[in-house]
Scaffold this motif. Sequence first.
Motif, mmCIF file in Angstrom:
data_model
loop_
_atom_site.group_PDB
_atom_site.id
_atom_site.type_symbol
_atom_site.label_atom_id
_atom_site.label_comp_id
_atom_site.label_asym_id
_atom_site.label_seq_id
_atom_site.Cartn_x
_atom_site.Cartn_y
_atom_site.Cartn_z
ATOM 1 N N GLN A 120 0.818 -1.215 0.000
ATOM 2 C CA GLN A 120 0.000 0.000 0.000
ATOM 3 C C GLN A 120 0.851 1.265 0.000
ATOM 4 O O GLN A 120 1.903 1.327 0.635
ATOM 5 N N LEU A 121 0.331 2.260 -0.699
ATOM 6 C CA LEU A 121 0.903 3.603 -0.720
ATOM 7 C C LEU A 121 -0.143 4.489 -0.044
ATOM 8 O O LEU A 121 -1.313 4.448 -0.421
ATOM 9 N N LYS A 122 0.250 5.240 0.987
ATOM 10 C CA LYS A 122 -0.729 6.055 1.708
ATOM 11 C C LYS A 122 -0.281 7.509 1.760
ATOM 12 O O LYS A 122 0.917 7.784 1.857
ATOM 13 N N ILE A 123 -1.263 8.392 1.700
ATOM 14 C CA ILE A 123 -0.993 9.829 1.842
ATOM 15 C C ILE A 123 -1.502 10.273 3.205
ATOM 16 O O ILE A 123 -2.620 9.918 3.603
ATOM 17 N N PHE B 42 -3.666 3.848 -1.640
ATOM 18 C CA PHE B 42 -3.533 3.232 -2.957
ATOM 19 C C PHE B 42 -2.941 1.857 -2.729
ATOM 20 O O PHE B 42 -2.176 1.667 -1.798
ATOM 21 N N SER B 43 -3.263 0.897 -3.598
ATOM 22 C CA SER B 43 -2.593 -0.380 -3.409
ATOM 23 C C SER B 43 -2.393 -1.132 -4.698
ATOM 24 O O SER B 43 -3.127 -0.961 -5.667
ATOM 25 N N TRP C 263 2.606 5.751 -10.253
ATOM 26 C CA TRP C 263 1.262 6.075 -9.788
ATOM 27 C C TRP C 263 0.930 7.517 -10.148
ATOM 28 O O TRP C 263 1.812 8.385 -10.118
ATOM 29 N N ASP C 264 -0.342 7.758 -10.455
ATOM 30 C CA ASP C 264 -0.842 9.123 -10.601
ATOM 31 C C ASP C 264 -1.856 9.298 -9.476
ATOM 32 O O ASP C 264 -2.960 8.761 -9.541
ATOM 33 N N MET D 135 -4.848 2.491 -8.094
ATOM 34 C CA MET D 135 -3.838 1.532 -8.525
ATOM 35 C C MET D 135 -2.791 2.217 -9.391
ATOM 36 O O MET D 135 -3.010 3.297 -9.896
ATOM 37 N N PRO D 136 -1.628 1.570 -9.558
ATOM 38 C CA PRO D 136 -0.580 2.197 -10.383
ATOM 39 C C PRO D 136 -1.055 2.384 -11.825
ATOM 40 O O PRO D 136 -1.835 1.565 -12.307
#
Length: 375
Positions: free
Chosen positions: A194-197, A211-212, A245-246, A252-253
């Motif tokens: 996971q990508l988190k803001i 995002f994952s 990623w946007d 998702m990427p």
Amino acid sequence: AMEDVSAKFVSQKISRVRWRPLPPAALQPPDIFATGSWDTEDNRVSLWSAGDLGNAGLNGEYHGEPHLLCDIQHNGDVMDMQFLDQERIVVASSTGTVTIFRHHQHNQTLSANHQWEKAHYHVDQDTSGGGAACTGVVCSNPEIVTVGEDGRINLFRADQKDSVRTIDNADSSTLHAVTFLRTTEILTVNSIGQLKIWDLRQQRNEPSQIFSLAGDRVPLHCVDRHPNQQHIVATGGQDGMLSIWDIRQGTMPVSLLNAHEAEMWEVHFHPSDPDHLFTCSEDGSLWHWDTSTNVSEKPSFLHQGGRSTAYLSHSTINQSVVSAWLSNDPTKDRMEITNLIPNQTLSVNSLDVLGPCLVYGTDAEAIYVNRQLFA
């Protein structure tokens, strides 16, 4: 162009390398870099000079090798490091402690300037040996953000003893890396893909966006944000794939690019020429991803003096750069990928790029400097 690379064998496995930032408006190439070691009883944080350009041969090729300016013992493996300013380096330890070291340039020594003991911990801060590895650190002077194996996020200020803010259960898994998205927002990546803001202005302890990677939950180890297009983010992880990623769209990427055969340890956009990206891996390779090729109307501005003028006079460049990173398959005809280390065998743990210079460090107990990246 391996002949442009100088190597230094250092009898310690290098876990992190970082160029010292150049003062604003500096014209010279970067010279000083820091390294951290791991996997030994006596780990060290070291400062090096990349060598003497005066040693350049008749054709301008460079013969000097990096030489040690000073070093200092470090407790635990160096997990991450970043310069806070010209003189101070923030170092993350496997013991959970975060230390600011100061470089005294008049007598070439390093000293511990400030320390947050067990900034990361598993049970409680007072249990002996209860520290959890601090896996990532990012600075925007005076702010310092750290993440760790304990799923914690800390916000420190260089001049304050206590943390400004701690998000205790930010993640139920290991946080592996962190970077700034904007001055008040950070991005983290974790061990379940996971990508988190996180918005540090918000008092609530939840990410503002998650995002994952689809389905696989592949651990992500590294993250970097495009320096000009802040919505473009690159990550790498256990499967060696490069994900772009946007963060304006979807969760998702936008593209997954086949990259290394093993874990990707670091990914870095070139800070001033972000159509160039660099990744390094456990498999012993270091890849240069170049999206500036084959865009016919695009002049090369790597060899020009004033970068800013190049940007201003060809504002269309940025568009082609962006669409290259964000196109569904950037590799189709927009990208050239070069392995800068053809026959290395042991892990390349870290790299950093600044101006025309690349530095990288390996488990083969060596550091390498390439001063003519775009020659």
